[in-house]
Design an enzyme around this catalytic site. Structure first.
Site, mmCIF file in Angstrom:
data_model
loop_
_atom_site.group_PDB
_atom_site.id
_atom_site.type_symbol
_atom_site.label_atom_id
_atom_site.label_comp_id
_atom_site.label_asym_id
_atom_site.label_seq_id
_atom_site.Cartn_x
_atom_site.Cartn_y
_atom_site.Cartn_z
ATOM 1 N N GLY A 505 31.029 -168.848 96.146
ATOM 2 C CA GLY A 505 31.962 -169.096 97.247
ATOM 3 C C GLY A 505 31.961 -167.964 98.242
ATOM 4 N N GLY A 506 33.072 -167.862 99.014
ATOM 5 C CA GLY A 506 33.143 -166.888 100.086
ATOM 6 C C GLY A 506 33.033 -165.452 99.595
ATOM 7 C CG PHE A 507 34.671 -162.145 96.310
ATOM 8 C CD1 PHE A 507 35.454 -161.199 96.952
ATOM 9 C CD2 PHE A 507 33.961 -161.772 95.186
ATOM 10 C CE1 PHE A 507 35.517 -159.894 96.474
ATOM 11 C CE2 PHE A 507 34.016 -160.482 94.698
ATOM 12 C CZ PHE A 507 34.799 -159.540 95.347
ATOM 13 N N GLY A 508 31.541 -164.405 96.676
ATOM 14 C CA GLY A 508 30.243 -164.179 96.060
ATOM 15 C C GLY A 508 29.997 -165.166 94.940
ATOM 16 C CE LYS A 524 36.689 -163.396 92.636
ATOM 17 N NZ LYS A 524 37.865 -164.095 93.214
ATOM 18 C CG ASP A 628 44.645 -169.215 99.291
ATOM 19 O OD1 ASP A 628 44.901 -170.248 99.935
ATOM 20 O OD2 ASP A 628 43.495 -168.848 99.020
#
Length: 846
Positions: A505-508, A524, A628
């Site tokens: 995803g966006g973080f990795g 992660k 979130d």
């Protein structure tokens, strides 16, 4: 995406992918070439660009049909002889800024962004680094320009104002644009027939919901012919030659159609699908004079994004057959494991009639996509051909649409301006008073009391000023006892074995791993060397190292060395809550037929997540706001215990403070409207988001579904519509129909309605939500008759016993009644005996 040739930018000026998945019933034959929007950025004059026909790019300083919001400036090229007039100016954005365009009618629009990195006396545009978003989609991330380039997208726009936002990724950086195009595309495909969905393994299905995604053009190739420049295309597109993508050039030969035009037929391809020149040339299997060939197929190979869906359109026009007696059919292969019979005569009924085939192809981990054609044994003529290829990456992640305010219009006459100005001032005063009353109902707070966790946006980047700071924030409060060595991470992930990767995803990337003590964990990892997300990385460490609760995901450790940002969590065997409600990514946006969650189980999961949020808000001693809350941030362990996850956007402060002014962060569809409107974050913002989650659990559909009719797109609005009519059962997950006790559903609906109140002061706190959900569960389990007024009570304490809260001594890690005793904290193998954390499908949000 395509690079412009610097020696002649005009030849590569404008290209457009005219696939149309719009719901408009516009016929391509009646399509009128657009005259808006073509925007010349950073200039006070218009520029006319030659083509068929010419287009007039208007100045972005004097238009009444769109406007700019944010701090901007303009620059000019110091060497104007090297570029076209369109690329001699640029609009500069040093802060988040937006273009706001008036859109009418709704439909699928083409968006093209022009970038030419020239040097001026003020800026060297090649130093820019920024993000671009539009219509809730992140279009470009960490983008920088080294060569002249145009990025092209296709998006469905169903709002009256379309916003394109530019955000520098660092405080020292900036964003820019030379030109922008946004216009409605002609309808050239049948939206009632979704494209075939192909996986790398060769599996076949259908891809629904393409309208709700954005498409990014990657390739457009004229197969068998020369490049086609914009002035030779009906819609200013640019087509490259296919020769550079052939794996075995000798396997193919070029064919050419010598007639005036292809024979376009109703219902098939049109001149807007591709220009005549695409259908008048082709690559054909290189057959020798005796009718045989030394080659069995022709292969084109394209570099694409790894593990991502791509829309693929292949163009055909039978210009190789000499008569109807030579009945030609052949195979089209994708990744060699998927084949499709191409039978031109069966499709169009005659020779030289253009048509196309559409697919959505999932790329594999190689980053390569093969498109292959080859002859069939049952064909009279043993050959194959292809005229054109277009590839667009499907952008599935949605983001936040920035709210902008329209600047006041200038008036031409002083007298009229004075009168209108007076009226406007009076109205503005009324608006300010109303907004003040709405936004100041809670006790104000100075931002300084919320500085324990800094407020970073998704575009923040790590500034390497010192080992002990991140954007000026001291890192001394990180729990060094949780720090793991990079060698330990390599051991746990088997050197980041791709076979262990379970999400991205966006973080990795996320890996399932095993520590040396045998504990299963989720690792992660941010992309190596990428500073993006470092503030969120430290935020999550600070939050999770100071709290512990049965319904919050636990942080096992972290690694912050060699420019790595790695978080290690307990492993959640059953994935996200959303995984058990419905399937996305084109397969279905309704409830999954594989769902096995009963209404009892769903209520229990909601109760668990609510308890986790209640602990964050009240019991942790820190007053944490998650910011979130959504179904993908609620994870399930092997025993289906729900745990709240992903604290990178969280805010931390004193419990006696009620709200804080802050920039809007969160996920589209879950945002508290009061937070969005007043920029004041409270614990009730989490309550609103959780109300949306409750509707997801009940209805088994996403918070935003753009493929549905307008009034059904937003789940919160749709759910409240039926709840207020007293008919919430009309939108219940089909798998639950007839299985929910009416009293339980009524109580659940009332809880949802209270969570989704417009103003935070009207919403319950999470403790009340827990009680209401437990009451709904008891009503479902007992199923005894009650009067309607009994089920609508807010306080259910007279029905449910209050659990005894065990107060245990703790200096840093508060424990609730469901937690592991403090004595067990000395033994990590006992502390994480359940071995939990999940595949973390980080496909939206952070």
């Amino acid at each position: 995406m395509e690079t412009l040739r610097s020696h002649n930018p005009l030849l590569s000026l404008l290209f457009l992918h005219l696939l149309q998945f719009s719901s408009l019933s516009l016929l391509s034959s009646a399509y009128t070439l657009p005259n808006k929007y073509f925007i010349n950025c950073g200039s006070n004059s218009d520029v006319s660009v030659t083509g068929a026909p010419n287009r007039n790019f208007i100045s972005d300083e004097n238009s009444g049909s769109f406007y700019l919001v944010g701090k901007t400036s303009s620059v000019s090229d110091t060497n104007t002889s090297n570029s076209s007039p369109l690329y001699q100016t640029a609009r500069i954005f040093t802060n988040p800024s937006s273009y706001v365009l008036q859109i009418d009618p709704s439909g699928t629009y083409m968006v093209r962004l022009h970038f030419y990195a020239f040097s001026s006396s003020k800026k060297n545009l090649s130093n820019a680094q920024f993000n671009v978003s539009a219509s809730g989609f992140s279009l470009l991330s960490n983008f920088s320009v080294q060569n002249p380039i145009i990025n092209e997208f296709m998006l469905t726009i169903n709002v009256s104002e379309f916003i394109i936002s530019f955000t520098p990724t660092q405080k020292s950086s900036f964003a820019f644009a030379n030109a922008i195009e946004v216009f409605l595309a002609p309808n050239i495909t049948d939206v009632s027939t979704p494209p075939i969905h192909v996986t790398p393994s060769g599996a076949r299905g259908t891809y629904d919901g393409l309208l709700s995604q954005a498409l990014h053009t990657v390739y457009r190739a004229n197969v068998g012919g020369p490049p086609i420049t914009p002035n030779k295309d009906t819609l200013w597109r640019n087509w490259v030659s296919d020769d550079d993508y052939l794996v075995t050039p000798n396997a193919a030969k070029n064919s050419e159609f010598h007639s005036d035009r292809p024979a376009y037929r109703p219902g098939g391809a049109t001149e807007y699908s591709a220009p005549d020149l695409v259908y008048q040339t082709a690559k054909e299997l290189n057959v020798n004079s005796s009718g045989g060939s030394n080659f069995v197929n022709i292969t084109w190979r394209f570099n694409v994004s790894k593990n991502a869906p791509h829309f693929v359109r292949v163009h055909f026009c039978d210009i190789v057959s000499t008569s109807y007696n030579d009945v030609l059919q052949f195979n089209l292969y994708l990744y060699s494991k998927f084949s499709q019979n191409i039978f031109p005569y069966n499709v169009v009924g005659q020779l030289a009639v253009p048509f196309y085939e559409d697919f959505v192809v999932d790329s594999d981990n190689s980053g390569l996509m093969d498109i292959i054609i080859g002859p069939r044994n049952d064909s009279i003529t043993k050959t194959a051909f292809l005229n054109g290829v277009e590839i667009m990456e499907v952008i599935t992640g949605s983001g936040l649409v920035t709210e902008v305010k329209k600047p006041p219009k200038k008036h031409l006459f002083v007298v009229v301006g004075s009168v209108v100005g007076s009226v406007a001032s009076l109205l503005m005063l009324v608006v300010v008073v109303v907004v003040f009353l709405n936004c100041k109902r809670a006790k104000p707070v100075e931002p300084s009391v919320w500085q324990a966790i800094p407020d970073y946006g998704g575009g923040s980047s790590y500034v390497s000023t010192t080992e002990r700071t991140v954007n000026g924030f001291p890192l001394d409060n990180l729990n060094l006892g949780l720090k793991l060595s990079f060698q330990e991470i390599l051991f746990a992930t088997n050197n980041f074995d791709t076979k262990l990767m379970i999400g991205e995803g966006g973080f990795g990337k996320v890996y399932k791993a095993t520590l040396r003590n045998g504990m299963k964990v989720a690792v992660k990892r941010s992309e190596p060397g990428n500073g993006q997300g470092r503030p969120e990385f430290h935020t999550e460490i600070i939050v999770l190292s100071s709290i512990r609760h049965r319904h919050l995901v636990s942080l096992i450790g972290y690694c912050d060395e060699r420019s790595e940002m790695i978080l290690v969590y307990e492993f959640m065997e059953k994935g996200t809550l959303r995984d058990h409600l419905y399937i996305l990514n084109g397969e279905s946006q309704k409830s999954s037929s594989q769902s096995e969650l009963s209404w009892n189980q769903r209520l229990q999961l909601c109760i668990g997540a609510a308890k986790g949020l209640d602990y964050l808000h009240n019991s942790s001693g820190r007053g944490i706001i998650h910011r979130d809350v959504k179904s993908t941030n609620i994870l399930l362990d092997e025993d289906y215990v729900a745990k709240v996850a992903d604290f990178g956007l969280s805010r931390l402060g004193d419990l006696d403070q009620t709200h804080v002014s802050t920039g809007v962060k969160g996920s589209f569809g879950y945002l508290d409207p009061e937070y969005f409107r007043c920029l004041q974050l409270t614990q009730k913002s989490d309550v609103y988001s959780f109300g949306v989650v409750l509707l997801e659990v009940l209805c088994a559909r996403p918070a935003i579904n753009n493929s549905l009719p307008g009034k059904e797109v937003n789940l919160a609005e749709w759910g409240l519509f039926w709840q207020k009519k007293g008919q919430l059962e009309n939108i219940v997950d089909p798998l639950l129909v007839g299985k929910i006790n009416p009293n339980s559903l009524r109580k659940f609906g009332e809880t949802v309605e209270k969570c989704l109140k417009e103003y935070g002061v009207q919403r319950p706190n999470m403790n009340d939500v827990v009680w209401d959900l437990e009451y709904a569960l008891q009503l479902q389990q007992t199923a005894r008759h009650r009067e309607p007024h009994e089920d609508s009570t807010t306080d259910a304490s007279w029905v449910l016993p209050v659990p005894a809260i065990q107060q245990l001594p703790s200096h840093s890690i508060p424990i609730d009644e469901y937690d592991i005793p403090m004595d067990d904290f000395t033994d990590t193998s006992r502390l994480y005996a359940h071995g939990v954390f999940s595949m973390l499908n980080i496909d939206d949000g952070r």
